[in-house]
Design a protein around this motif. Structure first.
Motif, PDB file in Angstrom:
ATOM      1  N   ASP A  99      -3.048  -0.201  -7.979  1.00 30.70           N
ATOM      2  CA  ASP A  99      -2.736  -1.634  -7.892  1.00 30.70           C
ATOM      3  C   ASP A  99      -1.346  -1.939  -7.347  1.00 30.70           C
ATOM      4  OD1 ASP A  99      -5.245  -2.412  -8.847  1.00 30.70           O
ATOM      5  OD2 ASP A  99      -4.601  -2.182 -10.923  1.00 30.70           O
ATOM      6  N   GLY A 100      -0.799  -1.047  -6.515  1.00 27.99           N
ATOM      7  CA  GLY A 100       0.475  -1.352  -5.876  1.00 27.99           C
ATOM      8  C   GLY A 100       1.688  -1.160  -6.749  1.00 27.99           C
ATOM      9  N   LEU A 101       1.582  -0.354  -7.805  1.00 30.10           N
ATOM     10  CA  LEU A 101       2.732  -0.090  -8.668  1.00 30.10           C
ATOM     11  C   LEU A 101       3.871   0.566  -7.887  1.00 30.10           C
ATOM     12  CD1 LEU A 101       3.423  -0.457 -11.693  1.00 30.10           C
ATOM     13  CD2 LEU A 101       2.668   1.906 -12.049  1.00 30.10           C
ATOM     14  N   ILE A 102       3.517   1.259  -6.817  1.00 33.70           N
ATOM     15  CA  ILE A 102       4.504   1.944  -5.989  1.00 33.70           C
ATOM     16  C   ILE A 102       5.559   0.984  -5.448  1.00 33.70           C
ATOM     17  CG2 ILE A 102       3.075   1.688  -3.912  1.00 33.70           C
ATOM     18  CD1 ILE A 102       5.284   4.717  -4.725  1.00 33.70           C
ATOM     19  N   THR A 103       5.194  -0.276  -5.233  1.00 28.65           N
ATOM     20  CA  THR A 103       6.172  -1.209  -4.663  1.00 28.65           C
ATOM     21  C   THR A 103       7.297  -1.516  -5.639  1.00 28.65           C
ATOM     22  OG1 THR A 103       4.872  -3.147  -5.346  1.00 28.65           O
ATOM     23  CG2 THR A 103       4.449  -2.250  -3.148  1.00 28.65           C
ATOM     24  N   GLU A 104       7.005  -1.435  -6.941  1.00 23.90           N
ATOM     25  CA  GLU A 104       8.066  -1.622  -7.938  1.00 23.90           C
ATOM     26  C   GLU A 104       9.055  -0.464  -7.891  1.00 23.90           C
ATOM     27  OE1 GLU A 104       8.588  -2.330 -12.757  1.00 23.90           O
ATOM     28  OE2 GLU A 104       6.670  -2.766 -11.779  1.00 23.90           O
ATOM     29  N   LEU A 105       8.537   0.751  -7.762  1.00 23.98           N
ATOM     30  CA  LEU A 105       9.408   1.907  -7.628  1.00 23.98           C
ATOM     31  C   LEU A 105      10.220   1.815  -6.348  1.00 23.98           C
ATOM     32  CD1 LEU A 105      10.414   4.702  -8.467  1.00 23.98           C
ATOM     33  CD2 LEU A 105       8.400   5.680  -7.333  1.00 23.98           C
TER      34      LEU A 105
ATOM     35  N   GLY B  93       3.386  -6.086  -0.836  1.00 26.74           N
ATOM     36  CA  GLY B  93       4.461  -5.386  -0.137  1.00 26.74           C
ATOM     37  C   GLY B  93       4.040  -4.098   0.530  1.00 26.74           C
ATOM     38  N   ALA B  94       2.765  -3.947   0.827  1.00 26.30           N
ATOM     39  CA  ALA B  94       2.297  -2.738   1.501  1.00 26.30           C
ATOM     40  C   ALA B  94       2.943  -2.611   2.881  1.00 26.30           C
ATOM     41  CB  ALA B  94       0.776  -2.757   1.641  1.00 26.30           C
ATOM     42  N   ASP B  95       3.284  -1.369   3.235  1.00 25.93           N
ATOM     43  CA  ASP B  95       3.801  -1.056   4.566  1.00 25.93           C
ATOM     44  C   ASP B  95       2.697  -0.555   5.480  1.00 25.93           C
ATOM     45  OD1 ASP B  95       6.757  -1.297   3.956  1.00 25.93           O
ATOM     46  OD2 ASP B  95       6.192   0.249   2.508  1.00 25.93           O
ATOM     47  N   VAL B  96       1.565  -0.174   4.887  1.00 24.74           N
ATOM     48  CA  VAL B  96       0.446   0.383   5.627  1.00 24.74           C
ATOM     49  C   VAL B  96      -0.819   0.080   4.837  1.00 24.74           C
ATOM     50  CG1 VAL B  96       0.801   2.627   4.507  1.00 24.74           C
ATOM     51  CG2 VAL B  96      -0.534   2.514   6.620  1.00 24.74           C
ATOM     52  N   ILE B  97      -1.913  -0.123   5.536  1.00 30.67           N
ATOM     53  CA  ILE B  97      -3.214  -0.309   4.882  1.00 30.67           C
ATOM     54  C   ILE B  97      -3.969   1.004   4.955  1.00 30.67           C
ATOM     55  CG2 ILE B  97      -5.416  -1.518   4.943  1.00 30.67           C
ATOM     56  CD1 ILE B  97      -3.039  -3.247   4.029  1.00 30.67           C
ATOM     57  N   LYS B  98      -4.374   1.501   3.786  1.00 34.50           N
ATOM     58  CA  LYS B  98      -5.121   2.753   3.706  1.00 34.50           C
ATOM     59  C   LYS B  98      -6.591   2.427   3.462  1.00 34.50           C
ATOM     60  CE  LYS B  98      -5.848   7.262   2.853  1.00 34.50           C
ATOM     61  NZ  LYS B  98      -5.394   7.856   1.571  1.00 34.50           N
ATOM     62  N   VAL B  99      -7.462   3.126   4.185  1.00 36.41           N
ATOM     63  CA  VAL B  99      -8.891   2.915   4.004  1.00 36.41           C
ATOM     64  C   VAL B  99      -9.574   4.260   3.819  1.00 36.41           C
ATOM     65  CG1 VAL B  99      -9.173   2.789   6.518  1.00 36.41           C
ATOM     66  CG2 VAL B  99     -11.010   1.986   5.035  1.00 36.41           C
ATOM     67  N   MET B 100     -10.388   4.357   2.798  1.00 37.64           N
ATOM     68  CA  MET B 100     -11.134   5.574   2.506  1.00 37.64           C
ATOM     69  C   MET B 100     -12.471   5.520   3.247  1.00 37.64           C
ATOM     70  SD  MET B 100      -9.179   7.320   0.606  1.00 37.64           S
ATOM     71  CE  MET B 100      -8.049   7.432  -0.789  1.00 37.64           C
ATOM     72  N   ALA B 101     -12.487   6.048   4.451  1.00 34.10           N
ATOM     73  CA  ALA B 101     -13.685   5.942   5.284  1.00 34.10           C
ATOM     74  C   ALA B 101     -14.711   7.017   4.985  1.00 34.10           C
ATOM     75  CB  ALA B 101     -13.295   5.984   6.764  1.00 34.10           C
ATOM     76  N   ASN B 102     -14.300   8.103   4.329  1.00 38.52           N
ATOM     77  CA  ASN B 102     -15.223   9.123   3.818  1.00 38.52           C
ATOM     78  C   ASN B 102     -15.015   9.267   2.318  1.00 38.52           C
ATOM     79  OD1 ASN B 102     -14.966  10.907   6.819  1.00 38.52           O
ATOM     80  ND2 ASN B 102     -16.961  10.544   5.862  1.00 38.52           N
ATOM     81  N   GLY B 103     -15.951   9.939   1.653  1.00 44.80           N
ATOM     82  CA  GLY B 103     -15.763  10.272   0.258  1.00 44.80           C
ATOM     83  C   GLY B 103     -14.721  11.368   0.121  1.00 44.80           C
ATOM     84  N   GLY B 104     -14.571  11.917  -1.095  1.00 49.72           N
ATOM     85  CA  GLY B 104     -13.557  12.943  -1.280  1.00 49.72           C
ATOM     86  C   GLY B 104     -13.651  13.629  -2.618  1.00 49.72           C
ATOM     87  N   GLN B 105     -12.863  14.684  -2.768  1.00 47.27           N
ATOM     88  CA  GLN B 105     -12.966  15.539  -3.943  1.00 47.27           C
ATOM     89  C   GLN B 105     -12.264  14.974  -5.175  1.00 47.27           C
ATOM     90  OE1 GLN B 105     -11.367  19.078  -2.016  1.00 47.27           O
ATOM     91  NE2 GLN B 105     -13.403  19.986  -1.971  1.00 47.27           N
ATOM     92  N   THR B 106     -11.330  14.037  -4.991  1.00 43.70           N
ATOM     93  CA  THR B 106     -10.637  13.471  -6.152  1.00 43.70           C
ATOM     94  C   THR B 106     -11.571  12.607  -6.983  1.00 43.70           C
ATOM     95  OG1 THR B 106      -8.657  13.443  -4.784  1.00 43.70           O
ATOM     96  CG2 THR B 106      -8.532  12.266  -6.854  1.00 43.70           C
TER      97      THR B 106
ATOM     98  N   ARG C 226       7.344   4.434   1.967  1.00 45.73           N
ATOM     99  CA  ARG C 226       6.394   3.577   2.678  1.00 45.73           C
ATOM    100  C   ARG C 226       5.117   3.579   1.864  1.00 45.73           C
ATOM    101  NH1 ARG C 226      10.153   1.806   4.186  1.00 45.73           N
ATOM    102  NH2 ARG C 226      10.979   1.474   6.284  1.00 45.73           N
ATOM    103  N   ALA C 227       4.645   2.402   1.493  1.00 45.42           N
ATOM    104  CA  ALA C 227       3.590   2.285   0.487  1.00 45.42           C
ATOM    105  C   ALA C 227       2.309   1.700   1.049  1.00 45.42           C
ATOM    106  CB  ALA C 227       4.080   1.403  -0.661  1.00 45.42           C
TER     107      ALA C 227
ATOM    108  N   HIS D  17      -3.590  -5.401  11.492  1.00 43.48           N
ATOM    109  CA  HIS D  17      -2.716  -5.563  12.650  1.00 43.48           C
ATOM    110  C   HIS D  17      -2.260  -7.011  12.807  1.00 43.48           C
ATOM    111  CE1 HIS D  17      -3.987  -1.622  14.907  1.00 43.48           C
ATOM    112  NE2 HIS D  17      -3.405  -1.399  13.741  1.00 43.48           N
ATOM    113  N   ALA D  18      -3.106  -7.951  12.421  1.00 42.82           N
ATOM    114  CA  ALA D  18      -2.707  -9.362  12.481  1.00 42.82           C
ATOM    115  C   ALA D  18      -1.539  -9.643  11.549  1.00 42.82           C
ATOM    116  CB  ALA D  18      -3.895 -10.257  12.128  1.00 42.82           C
ATOM    117  N   LEU D  19      -1.419  -8.828  10.494  1.00 44.50           N
ATOM    118  CA  LEU D  19      -0.312  -8.971   9.545  1.00 44.50           C
ATOM    119  C   LEU D  19       0.845  -8.025   9.870  1.00 44.50           C
ATOM    120  CD1 LEU D  19      -2.455  -9.202   6.290  1.00 44.50           C
ATOM    121  CD2 LEU D  19      -1.171 -11.061   7.354  1.00 44.50           C
TER     122      LEU D  19
END
Length: 401
Positions: free
Chosen positions: A115-121, A173-186, A136-137, A211-213
């Motif tokens: 939930d964006g806790l990284i931006t507080e750090l 305050g995100a610097d980048v948008i991350k998208v999980m386009a495949n599944g994963g082991q986590t 960069r979050a 990109h618009a943002l």
């Protein structure tokens, strides 16, 4: 106060650019002069704080483009994260950030937290309240309901929720948008690594909204079909970028790699610090294919980013050298490895005007190591000095969270 650092050699960042002996002048948080000792001394004030390292190397701070400070590198990082309150998680993330800084990593890109806790750090680091690298979050990554890393809070279903999540991450305050386009082991109970989680149209929508943002898009992608769709959609970096077929076999596509190179779309292999154990488990044939893929990407001119996926069970926080050893193991020259971990990765993250090299005007993100890392990469393991925006670590360490 000015700081004047001198050493047996100074590596500017791009391979081939060095001074021996060399010196660096810092005013507050910025580099003001780089060159021979005599040249830099002429620029320094009489009362400049001087640090001489006659047997050492000065180089830019390392850039790790793929970490997860919210994960503890334990057997089940998802469970540990769920069991933590926000206060506990924030404190743990601060401790992990300091591990990276102590290892000479002065910039990290965190690609998914709760939930964006990284931006507080990040704000605490920027205010000088805690010691840590530049952050960069991504905040919570976009994923379908029940999808890979859905426990981080980024579930979306349909165009309106996609648009809303991208806007919400931007507001956080995100610097980048991350998208999980495949599944994963986590997420062992979620989609598999070879399962696609978004349609090509949805990927295009995510990129368009981000990109618009003014935000880049990092896509978690393993399969060739998903990588191809993400590249066509115009993402900025492809994380893992393994080029797998639906059966898990290697499916390298020259045309996709050529498009990535032409559009300057970087590949971030995000190889773990414990890659040797992973390779032992995979066996020599599959491990060789990983090495071949990395060379194949380089041969096609695809920009590569250094990243360790720190926080997952096979990758520890604050251990960049172990991941860099993989590149050494497959025959990449040390000079190229250091360039990958500094200048090249800063450029790939859009930070070349801020960090990644030792040039006047850039942030004073500096590492000093005893000996010569161009001869022995292990010299990076115990930095004699780390400066983050001109602040010494650990001597200038602010109070922890």
């Amino acid at each position: 106060m000015q700081q004047l650092l001198s050493a047996h050699q100074l590596l500017v960042g791009p391979r081939g650019q060095r001074f021996s002996p060399g010196a660096l002048l810092i005013d507050d948080d910025r580099i003001t002069a780089v060159g021979t000792v005599a040249e830099v001394e002429q620029r320094a004030d009489p009362d400049a704080h001087r640090l001489d390292h006659p047997q050492a190397t000065i180089l830019p701070g390392l850039v790790n483009g793929h970490v997860h400070l919210g994960f503890d590198s334990g057997a089940d990082p998802a469970a540990a994260l769920r069991a933590s309150t926000d206060e506990e998680l924030l404190a743990a993330m601060g401790q992990r950030a300091r591990l990276h800084l102590a290892a000479g990593v002065t910039t990290i890109r965190d690609l998914g937290d709760r939930d964006g806790l990284i931006t507080e750090l990040r704000r605490s680091v920027e205010r000088g309240e805690v010691a840590g690298p530049r952050i960069r979050a991504a905040c919570a990554p976009l994923t379908p309901p029940g999808g890979h890393c859905s426990f981080l809070g980024g579930e979306v279903s349909g165009p309106e929720q996609i648009r809303s999540r991208v806007r919400d991450n931007a507001r956080r305050g995100a610097d980048v948008i991350k998208v999980m386009a495949n599944g994963g082991q986590t997420s062992p109970d979620g989609p598999r690594m070879t399962d696609a989680q978004f349609t090509p149209h949805e990927l295009s929508l995510i990129v368009e909204q981000a990109h618009a943002l003014g935000l880049p898009v990092a896509v978690h992608a393993y399969t060739s079909e998903v990588i191809a769709a993400a590249v066509e959609a115009g993402v900025d970096t492809v994380e893992h970028c393994t080029f797998m077929g639906p059966d898990g076999a290697v499916d390298l596509r020259d045309s996709v790699a050529a498009t990535m190179a032409a559009r300057d779309i970087a590949a971030s292999p995000a190889l773990p610090s414990q890659w040797r154990a992973m390779w032992d488990k995979l066996g020599p044939e599959r491990s060789q294919r990983i090495a071949e893929r990395l060379h194949w990407l380089r041969d096609h001119g695809v920009p590569l980013l250094f990243g360790s996926d720190a926080g997952v069970p096979v990758s520890h926080h604050g251990d960049p050298v172990s991941t860099l050893e993989l590149y050494e193991h497959i025959g990449v020259p040390p000079e190229r490895i250091l360039e990958l971990a500094t200048t090249a990765s800063a450029r790939g993250l859009g930070l070349a005007a801020e960090t990644g090299a030792l040039r006047p005007g850039l942030a004073a993100d500096v590492v000093v190591v005893d000996g010569d890392p161009l001869v022995d990469l292990q010299k990076l393991r115990e930095p004699a000095l780390v400066l983050s925006a001109g602040r010494a670590f650990p001597d200038g360490r602010p109070s922890p969270l």
